[in-house]
Design an enzyme around this catalytic site. Sequence first.
Site, PDB file in Angstrom:
ATOM      1  N   ASP B  52       0.682  -1.224   0.095  1.00 40.48           N
ATOM      2  CA  ASP B  52      -0.094   0.059  -0.061  1.00 40.48           C
ATOM      3  C   ASP B  52       0.749   1.247   0.104  1.00 40.48           C
ATOM      4  OD1 ASP B  52      -2.401  -0.801  -0.216  1.00 40.48           O
ATOM      5  OD2 ASP B  52      -2.824  -1.250   2.157  1.00 40.48           O
ATOM      6  N   TYR B 111       6.486  -9.861   6.949  1.00 48.26           N
ATOM      7  CA  TYR B 111       6.227  -8.144   7.348  1.00 48.26           C
ATOM      8  C   TYR B 111       6.855  -7.700   8.810  1.00 48.26           C
ATOM      9  CZ  TYR B 111       3.458  -7.622   3.304  1.00 48.26           C
ATOM     10  OH  TYR B 111       3.128  -7.240   1.820  1.00 48.26           O
TER      11      TYR B 111
END
Lengths: 262, 262
Positions: B52, B111
Amino acid sequence: MTRYWMEIEYDGGCFSGWQWQKDEETVQGLIESGIYELWKEEVRVTGAGRTDAGVHAWGQVAHVDIEREVSPRGLMMGLNYAMRGKGCVIKALGEARDDFHARFDARVRGYCYRILNRVAPPSVTRGYVWHYPWSLDLGAMQEVGLLLESCEDFSAFRASGCQALSAKKTLDMCRIEREGEEIKLTFVARSFLYRQVRIMVGTLVEVGRRGGRDVSWVKNLVEGGTRKDAGPTVPPWGLALTHVGYGERDTRDMSFSIDKRD
Amino acid sequence: MTRYWMEIEYDGGCFSGWQWQKDEETVQGLIESGIYELWKEEVRVTGAGRTDAGVHAWGQVAHVDIEREVSPRGLMMGLNYAMRGKGCVIKALGEARDDFHARFDARVRGYCYRILNRVAPPSVTRGYVWHYPWSLDLGAMQEVGLLLESCEDFSAFRASGCQALSAKKTLDMCRIEREGEEIKLTFVARSFLYRQVRIMVGTLVEVGRRGGRDVSWVKNLVEGGTRKDAGPTVPPWGLALTHVGYGERDTRDMSFSIDKRD
């Protein structure tokens, strides 16, 4: 009047160094302006070390005298609000002894120099590491580190303009280690000469690089060299003042680190 | 025509996300423009994950087909020159199997979410951490982490607009640890749903904060909740795609990491 100590973190890239300068954004100037903006007092903030333009700090320490009665918490929050978005924050702050002196009382200073040692330039760490894309011999550099730890006179490692009366210093620690793609160089001493760390790093890289100088070259520097004999001064943006210690005279109360919200 | 893989590092703050968009600076768009600028080929770069806007990457992986014969080294150096100063670099690059697919072949994605957990806002890490100035109960959050690792359906943890057919996923690891002033949350899975990590972090903080929700609330979410039942989506700038793994199908040659200069 109350004397306060403060621990300060700043992004050196946002400032022309620590020390106040006319028409330049400096850390000292920013904090002094913040206090004036909030409490209309013209104060002088004294730092433990005058970092150069571009040099970062994770834990600079300073003291300041303020007439107005302010709670340490109010002073810190107010200053951080006044300085928001400028790349400098007060991490901790408290009342100090009346004779506490951030610079003269400091017993130990720590610096860290970060070298990004890979082909690709930095992206997420740009501005905080010096990019060196060629191989470095860590073993040879660590040998030089030991020589620097045994050095008694750092005449070869101080820049012109150094105001110290003597170059006789003790370097308590010079540690060189690889962490992933980075090489981290840690230096601890009671005090440092002008640009000493950056000249030591430049000298270490001169020995570590392929086709560079021998360890014996540093031996001569340590035994009686001058600035022109040593390696180049590496860029400021890889360097950070990590901490300042006050030994037994450290009465700073570091207790409020996280807000308790109810 | 040759297929190349590349490992990419970028500062998410410089981009409107990974995926190409008209009139927006995206990572995919920047790399494709770089290749066009250098070799006049209109290519499509396929990434392992579409991060994103604002989300960083230390180790995104992508593949691209190029007609012109270029050495991997020349391609990487050329691209890094074309993209200089834009906040994105190619860390490594090599020839890939003709059927290598950066997205579909990926076996594991990692992540990391960084929370700066102290009173003072960030200075040197601003843009790379989410600032949370109140106390967090790490033990409770670690309990939730175990629940998430046992979750089989992540319906409660995907944002609207998620294009995955199923919310059935396995979270291989959810580790929560304090490192100095930071709390680091590490997530490893074969794949993630749209904004899954940021919703999981928002849910973890809901339990960790004083006066927040109980662990039993997450138990219900895991057993059959919907998005509106879970915690808020935390900001993108604390998040980074750290690595993508290809298991046994990984034939990437990562050998040239540092230049040998003579």
